[in-house]
Write a protein that holds these residues in place. Structure first.
Motif, PDB file in Angstrom:
ATOM      1  N   GLU A 138       0.944  -1.203  -0.066  1.00  0.00           N
ATOM      2  CA  GLU A 138       0.207  -0.202   0.071  1.00  0.00           C
ATOM      3  C   GLU A 138       0.967   1.360  -0.121  1.00  0.00           C
ATOM      4  OE1 GLU A 138      -3.421  -0.050  -0.034  1.00  0.00           O
ATOM      5  OE2 GLU A 138      -3.998  -1.581   0.984  1.00  0.00           O
ATOM      6  N   VAL A 139       1.813   1.562  -0.948  1.00  0.00           N
ATOM      7  CA  VAL A 139       2.817   2.394  -0.593  1.00  0.00           C
ATOM      8  C   VAL A 139       2.185   3.905  -1.218  1.00  0.00           C
ATOM      9  CG1 VAL A 139       4.816   1.104  -0.784  1.00  0.00           C
ATOM     10  CG2 VAL A 139       3.618   1.702  -3.093  1.00  0.00           C
ATOM     11  N   VAL A 140       0.922   3.729  -1.893  1.00  0.00           N
ATOM     12  CA  VAL A 140       0.697   5.000  -2.297  1.00  0.00           C
ATOM     13  C   VAL A 140      -0.623   5.325  -1.592  1.00  0.00           C
ATOM     14  CG1 VAL A 140       1.755   5.124  -4.630  1.00  0.00           C
ATOM     15  CG2 VAL A 140      -0.595   4.186  -4.427  1.00  0.00           C
ATOM     16  N   SER A 141      -1.276   4.735  -0.638  1.00  0.00           N
ATOM     17  CA  SER A 141      -2.634   4.650  -0.085  1.00  0.00           C
ATOM     18  C   SER A 141      -2.339   5.984   0.759  1.00  0.00           C
ATOM     19  CB  SER A 141      -3.004   3.560   0.637  1.00  0.00           C
ATOM     20  OG  SER A 141      -2.694   2.477   0.094  1.00  0.00           O
ATOM     21  N   ALA A 142      -1.551   6.303   1.485  1.00  0.00           N
ATOM     22  CA  ALA A 142      -1.820   7.384   2.444  1.00  0.00           C
ATOM     23  C   ALA A 142      -1.141   8.754   1.628  1.00  0.00           C
ATOM     24  CB  ALA A 142      -0.496   6.972   3.434  1.00  0.00           C
ATOM     25  N   LEU A 143      -0.893   8.648   0.236  1.00  0.00           N
ATOM     26  CA  LEU A 143      -0.579   9.886  -0.255  1.00  0.00           C
ATOM     27  C   LEU A 143      -1.861  10.516  -0.867  1.00  0.00           C
ATOM     28  CD1 LEU A 143       2.650   8.579  -1.940  1.00  0.00           C
ATOM     29  CD2 LEU A 143       2.504   9.751   0.401  1.00  0.00           C
ATOM     30  N   ASP A 144      -1.869  11.839  -1.057  1.00  0.00           N
ATOM     31  CA  ASP A 144      -2.777  12.645  -2.081  1.00  0.00           C
ATOM     32  C   ASP A 144      -2.571  12.159  -3.412  1.00  0.00           C
ATOM     33  OD1 ASP A 144      -4.126  14.407  -0.432  1.00  0.00           O
ATOM     34  OD2 ASP A 144      -2.351  15.520   0.082  1.00  0.00           O
TER      35      ASP A 144
END
Lengths: 322, 318
Positions: A183-189
């Motif tokens: 989930e490397v992009v889930s916390a990003l805008d």
């Protein structure tokens, strides 16, 4: 090349001094995956489907109960992640298989400067001495789009996207062959997500890395991957080339997932959705999706469906599809 | 109708004055779903909390919020609590954290119901709660009343929250990222439920999200926010098919189209980062990241209105 053969993992439901044993969460229930060199394998599924557990087992963070994981490096050496005993082999494995965590705000030590964050792992792998490691850190920072001056700054000085770039640099500095991206992009805008996706694609090309990309975001997974596996209830439900999974998916669960994204909800499936995600506290007997599936019958509830190949590279685990 | 006029909200922080909203204007009409899209720090949640009158008065620097003509900002605490629930209500992001863990579902309902109508008997309360739970599709509502929040799943709790929000027949409903903490298969059902509720009660729904693919399945109109300003506004179909602001265009091209793969299509990312909210750039806030930016963009860019009340904040002509 990474080969996983019928992997099982259960966790104790309770933990601590007064824990009662004997009740388990059955997280991974017989998963077999083969990931070829240079390939990006996408794993999708909802929360609790076992995708993170699987990646952590591969990284050696959790031991597994039964099954086999075999990793063959490019030099031909074979490793068994989770079963290695000798410390030099474990070190070797840990620098070849690296893990990138979901939330960069939580996975970087706020008190360490970037130079230490990047070189700490290298110190243990013994690949470079201190000076070389610092040189490598500069090269890696440049590769992920940051500047060498950033080495003396601390994680708090960076935005979410930049921090994720630092995590990627930290993973790449030991020159790994295999990356686990959980989930490397889930916390990003949204506007930063695409930057990181493009960066991963570029670095994969540049260093020839194999990637296991885990996400719950279907569009992102099918965009970045070569092959996609769909997980539910700790089992693999369907596996297909990325361009096929969006259009030619066969499993009823995959249909439900993809219709939730594209908006044209499949009424038949949605209506039978009283019960939510599979209950994994009892051992899985039969298809874990059977109680939500419009096509299911008593046979589905009793017998686990095996993966069947229906066309080249396209496998489905469902009794109703032949 | 809810009218927001030139609303400015600023917070004092250690790093300086955080300009959360820098003068926004918009209207919400009964029977429509307004989707507010924006990234973190764009001011979308502050907009929601200010509409509920949840912000301390000192942070609101200027502007007006009119709900059916009543100015929310001038109301006292008691007056505010009278409009909350039966005029305007809110659904929060994480259902698991928005319930009191020590209150059973039944008690949570009776608290809300009694507040609006203290004359209700216990039996009337229970019946009304069961009716509401049935409406949002919770199985065995009679048993659920005795359950505590931890005994329900996230999706079920979110449906209970929707039932609570409409319990006192409000005209306006604010949903602040109601599906972000939920799984995709459950997301779809919550969205359908909100649409049904809108039809049934003629609600005006303000749906706040950062997920562009979700907004197309729910919103009638879309408001795009960035750095505390409105960058674009219009009918959902128009904004999504023909975005006028480079930021909206960039956002749409940076999410992978369903079915796209890296081998066939390149993802066009927006370079750079979100501006620092304590020191937002002058002029168009998107100018430092915009490929069309000219010097004039860094001075003053005003919101232009086209026909059909379509608005956008950009120097470029259409």
């Amino acid at each position: 090349m990474l080969e996983i053969n019928s992997l099982y993992k259960k966790f104790n439901l309770e933990d601590g001094l007064f824990a009662r044993y004997g009740r388990f969460v059955y997280a991974v229930n017989g998963v077999s995956i083969k990931i070829n060199d240079g390939e990006t394998y996408g794993l999708v599924g909802e929360s609790g489907c076992g995708k993170s557990t699987l990646s952590r087992i591969i990284a050696g963070i959790y031991p597994y109960d039964s099954g086999e994981i075999k990793f063959t490096s490019k030099s031909g050496e074979t490793f068994f992640p989770g079963c290695e005993k000798k410390s030099d082999r474990i070190k070797n494995l840990r620098k070849t298989i690296r893990y990138i965590f979901q939330d960069p705000a939580k996975s970087l030590d706020p008190r360490l400067p970037i130079s230490e964050i990047l070189t700490e792992g290298v110190r243990w792998s013994g690949q470079f001495n201190k000076k070389e490691a610092l040189e490598q850190a500069k090269i890696m920072l440049a590769a992920v789009g940051l500047s060498p001056e950033d080495l003396s700054r601390r994680p708090g000085d960076f935005s979410g996207g930049q921090r994720q770039r630092i995590s990627i640099a930290r993973a790449l500095i030991t020159k790994p062959e295999f990356l686990l991206c959980d989930e490397v992009v889930s916390a990003l805008d949204v506007s930063v997500q695409s930057q990181i996706i493009n960066l991963l694609l570029e670095l994969k090309e540049k260093y020839g890395i194999t990637i296991l990309f885990i996400s719950h975001d279907l569009s992102v997974v099918s965009y970045i991957s070569d092959r996609v596996g769909v997980m539910y209830g700790g089992m693999l439900m369907e596996e297909a080339p990325a361009d096929k999974i969006m259009t030619e998916h066969k499993h009823p669960y995959t249909k439900l997932l993809y219709s939730s994204v594209t908006g044209n909800s499949q009424k038949a499936i949605l209506e039978k959705n009283d019960t939510e995600v599979a209950n994994l506290v009892v051992p899985v007997s039969g298809c874990p999706f059977a109680n939500r599936c419009p096509m299911s019958d008593s046979y589905c509830r009793e017998k686990v469906a095996q993966m069947k190949e229906i066309s080249a590279g396209h496998k489905v685990a469902c009794h109703k599809i032949s | 109708m809810i009218e927001i006029k030139n609303l400015r909200v600023e917070f004092e922080t250690e790093k300086g004055t955080l300009k959360a909203l820098r003068g926004i204007d918009f209207q919400v009409f009964p029977g429509e779903i307004l989707g507010i899209v924006g990234e973190s720090g764009s001011g979308k949640s502050v907009t929601a909390t200010s509409m509920m009158g949840l912000l301390p008065k000192r942070v609101v620097k200027s502007g007006e919020i009119l709900i059916d003509g009543t100015s929310v900002l001038s109301l006292s605490r008691n007056e505010l609590s009278k409009i909350r629930g039966n005029k305007i209500s809110m659904i929060f992001q994480e259902p698991g954290r928005s319930f009191d863990p020590l209150y059973s579902i039944g008690k949570t309902f009776s608290e809300t119901l009694l507040r609006n109508n203290p004359a209700l008997s216990r039996e009337q309360c229970n019946n009304k709660s069961i009716e509401l739970l049935k409406e949002v599709g919770i199985p065995n509502p009679e048993e659920r009343l005795n359950n505590f929040p931890h005994q329900l799943s996230g999706g079920q709790l979110q449906r209970v929250m929707i039932a609570l929000a409409v319990a006192a027949n409000p005209s306006y409903l604010i949903a602040d990222e109601p599906t972000t903490a939920l799984d995709v298969t459950i997301q779809g059902r919550i969205v359908r439920l909100l649409k049904e509720m809108k039809e049934k009660y003629n609600l005006a729904v303000i749906f706040i999200t950062h997920d562009l693919s979700l907004i197309q399945s729910i919103a009638d109109k879309i408001l795009v926010m960035y750095s505390g300003l409105v960058l674009e506004y219009g009918k959902a179909a128009e904004v999504l098919s023909n975005p006028l602001h480079p930021y909206t265009q960039g956002l749409l091209s940076s999410i992978p189209r369903p079915g796209a793969n890296y081998r066939t299509e390149k993802l066009v990312a927006i370079p750079g980062n979100i501006p620092d909210p304590t020191n937002p750039p002058p002029g168009c806030p998107f100018a430092p990241r915009c490929k069309y930016a000219k010097d004039i963009c860094r001075e003053n860019v005003s919101l232009k209105t086209l026909q059909n009340n379509r608005q956008y904040r950009c120097i470029r002509e259409v």
